[in-house]
Design a protein around this motif. Structure first.
Motif, short mmCIF file in Angstrom:
data_model
loop_
_atom_site.label_atom_id
_atom_site.label_comp_id
_atom_site.label_asym_id
_atom_site.label_seq_id
_atom_site.Cartn_x
_atom_site.Cartn_y
_atom_site.Cartn_z
N LEU A 136 13.01 55.35 60.88
CA LEU A 136 13.83 54.83 59.79
C LEU A 136 13.08 54.81 58.46
CD1 LEU A 136 15.63 51.84 61.55
CD2 LEU A 136 16.61 54.04 60.92
N ASN A 137 11.75 54.71 58.52
CA ASN A 137 10.97 54.59 57.29
C ASN A 137 10.21 55.86 56.93
OD1 ASN A 137 11.03 51.56 56.34
ND2 ASN A 137 10.89 51.52 58.57
N ILE A 152 4.22 66.91 52.41
CA ILE A 152 3.73 66.16 53.57
C ILE A 152 4.78 65.13 53.97
CG2 ILE A 152 1.29 66.47 53.04
CD1 ILE A 152 1.26 63.74 51.75
N THR A 153 4.52 64.45 55.07
CA THR A 153 5.42 63.40 55.55
C THR A 153 4.84 62.04 55.20
OG1 THR A 153 6.12 64.79 57.41
CG2 THR A 153 6.55 62.43 57.59
N GLY A 154 5.69 61.17 54.70
CA GLY A 154 5.24 59.84 54.30
C GLY A 154 5.89 58.74 55.12
N MET A 155 5.29 57.56 55.05
CA MET A 155 5.83 56.38 55.72
C MET A 155 5.89 55.24 54.72
SD MET A 155 7.01 54.97 58.44
CE MET A 155 6.65 56.35 59.54
N THR A 212 -5.34 60.25 40.15
CA THR A 212 -4.01 60.30 39.55
C THR A 212 -3.47 61.72 39.63
OG1 THR A 212 -4.57 58.51 38.01
CG2 THR A 212 -2.66 59.88 37.46
N MET A 213 -2.37 61.89 40.34
CA MET A 213 -1.73 63.19 40.46
C MET A 213 -0.78 63.42 39.29
SD MET A 213 -3.01 64.52 43.19
CE MET A 213 -3.84 64.10 44.72
N ASP A 214 -0.30 64.64 39.13
CA ASP A 214 0.65 64.93 38.05
C ASP A 214 2.04 64.37 38.37
OD1 ASP A 214 -1.30 66.28 36.66
OD2 ASP A 214 -0.72 68.26 37.42
N ARG A 215 2.44 64.55 39.63
CA ARG A 215 3.81 64.17 39.98
C ARG A 215 3.92 63.98 41.49
NH1 ARG A 215 5.70 68.27 38.32
NH2 ARG A 215 6.21 69.44 40.21
N MET A 216 4.82 63.09 41.90
CA MET A 216 5.11 62.92 43.32
C MET A 216 6.61 62.75 43.48
SD MET A 216 3.45 60.35 46.17
CE MET A 216 3.95 58.80 45.39
N ILE A 217 7.20 63.54 44.36
CA ILE A 217 8.64 63.46 44.64
C ILE A 217 8.82 62.89 46.04
CG2 ILE A 217 10.81 64.73 44.83
CD1 ILE A 217 9.63 66.86 43.00
N VAL A 218 9.54 61.80 46.13
CA VAL A 218 9.79 61.13 47.42
C VAL A 218 11.27 61.21 47.71
CG1 VAL A 218 9.59 58.99 48.72
CG2 VAL A 218 7.85 59.57 47.00
N GLY A 242 -0.78 58.77 65.68
CA GLY A 242 -0.09 59.89 66.30
C GLY A 242 0.06 61.08 65.37
N GLU A 243 -0.54 60.98 64.18
CA GLU A 243 -0.48 62.05 63.18
C GLU A 243 0.97 62.41 62.83
OE1 GLU A 243 -2.96 65.38 64.03
OE2 GLU A 243 -4.65 64.16 64.74
N ASN A 244 1.83 61.37 62.79
CA ASN A 244 3.24 61.60 62.46
C ASN A 244 3.50 61.61 60.96
OD1 ASN A 244 4.03 61.59 65.22
ND2 ASN A 244 3.91 59.36 65.23
N TYR A 245 2.59 61.09 60.18
CA TYR A 245 2.73 61.09 58.73
C TYR A 245 1.33 61.11 58.12
CZ TYR A 245 2.23 56.11 59.84
OH TYR A 245 1.80 54.92 60.34
N GLN A 246 1.26 61.49 56.84
CA GLN A 246 -0.03 61.68 56.19
C GLN A 246 -0.22 60.78 54.97
OE1 GLN A 246 2.09 64.66 56.71
NE2 GLN A 246 1.26 64.46 58.78
N ILE A 247 0.81 60.06 54.59
CA ILE A 247 0.69 59.17 53.44
C ILE A 247 1.44 57.88 53.70
CG2 ILE A 247 2.63 60.33 52.29
CD1 ILE A 247 1.34 59.62 49.60
N ILE A 248 0.82 56.77 53.36
CA ILE A 248 1.46 55.46 53.44
C ILE A 248 1.90 55.10 52.03
CG2 ILE A 248 1.16 53.02 54.01
CD1 ILE A 248 -0.99 53.82 55.99
N LEU A 249 3.20 55.07 51.84
CA LEU A 249 3.74 54.86 50.51
C LEU A 249 3.80 53.39 50.13
CD1 LEU A 249 6.70 57.38 50.74
CD2 LEU A 249 4.72 57.61 49.23
N HIS A 250 3.42 53.12 48.91
CA HIS A 250 3.63 51.79 48.36
C HIS A 250 5.15 51.59 48.20
CE1 HIS A 250 3.66 48.47 45.47
NE2 HIS A 250 2.39 48.24 45.81
N PRO A 251 5.67 50.39 48.43
CA PRO A 251 7.12 50.18 48.29
C PRO A 251 7.69 50.63 46.96
CG PRO A 251 6.11 48.27 49.32
CD PRO A 251 4.98 49.18 48.91
#
Length: 258
Positions: A136-137, A152-155, A212-218, A242-251
């Motif tokens: 779900l997340n 990449i996949t995020g959580m 600091t990256m240039d841009r991030m699209i979620v 489990g290597e299901n995602y590569q980034i933990i997103l801030h809310p």
């Protein structure tokens, strides 16, 4: 052929089993139910089951589960009541099948089998909740820097409250290997970095390099957000076991499902 039936032993065993099943069902439904109500439901089910055994009218044993569920979810609303009764039926069937395997096939004593079955179902439920939460997340993330882009996949994790110390900007945590194609050799000197303090990821406290990256699209579902100049903390390990995602997103870097 005669069978010896110890009604007192049956009563106690069924009362305990019923209590554990009802408690497990209430937990699965996230229903706020007191222990006394769970015990009352188990007691009602045990009384009906005992009468079924004594009278030989076995079809009415289903009434026990119905009355137990009614006591458990009474006053919780029609939707949760129906969901609770259905969940109780599924838990009972699963419990019964697993218990049969442990006691009849593996020869484990009944009470021990009951406890082991409950433990196994509890663990299975916890695992399922975790998998459901991740599904779900989970979200798709694109990160851009210097004309290059990685997908990449995020959580989305509400527990991630990291911020860049000087500006207070939200920080997402990304595996360094997931964005290494964006970072040129000696990138620290060329574009600079900051230090992000943290108190998790297997350590009491520590520091991660922030870039600091240039841009991030979620994106998730039909929605997406574009974040300019996002700050990402580079983690040298794996953020997902489990290597299901590569980034933990801030809310604040997340998009709400429409």
């Amino acid at each position: 052929m005669y069978y010896e039936f110890y009604i007192d032993q049956f009563f106690v065993e069924h009362l305990l089993t019923g209590y554990l099943l009802l408690r497990m069902t209430a937990k699965r439904q996230r229903a706020d139910v007191k222990a006394l109500r769970i015990l009352a439901g188990s007691f009602a089910d045990t009384i009906i089951m005992t009468l079924c055994i004594c009278t030989g009218i076995f079809w009415c044993r289903f009434l026990g589960m119905f009355f137990a569920g009614t006591i458990l979810f009474a006053g919780k609303g029609k939707r949760q009541y129906i969901s609770g009764i259905t969940s109780l039926a599924l838990v009972s069937v699963t419990f019964g099948g697993a218990l049969q395997i442990l006691t009849r096939i593996w020869g484990i004593p009944l009470l021990l089998g009951v406890l082991l079955t409950v433990l196994l179902l509890e663990r299975a439920g916890t695992y399922w909740d975790k998998q459901k939460w991740e599904i779900l997340n989970r979200t798709e993330v694109q990160i851009a820097l210097g004309g290059k882009t990685v997908a990449i996949t995020g959580m989305v994790d509400t527990g991630n409250q990291l911020r860049e110390p000087l500006t207070g900007r939200p920080v997402s945590i990304v595996e360094e290997t997931a964005v290494e194609t964006l970072l040129e050799k000696d990138w620290e000197r060329k574009i600079g970095f900051c230090l992000i303090p943290y108190h998790s990821l297997g350590k009491d406290k520590g520091w991660m390099r922030g870039v600091t990256m240039d841009r991030m699209i979620v994106g998730r579902g039909d929605g997406r957000i574009i974040i300019s100049d996002p700050v990402l903390a580079l983690y040298t390990g794996k953020v997902s076991a489990g290597e299901n995602y590569q980034i933990i997103l801030h809310p604040q870097h997340a998009v709400t499902e429409k």
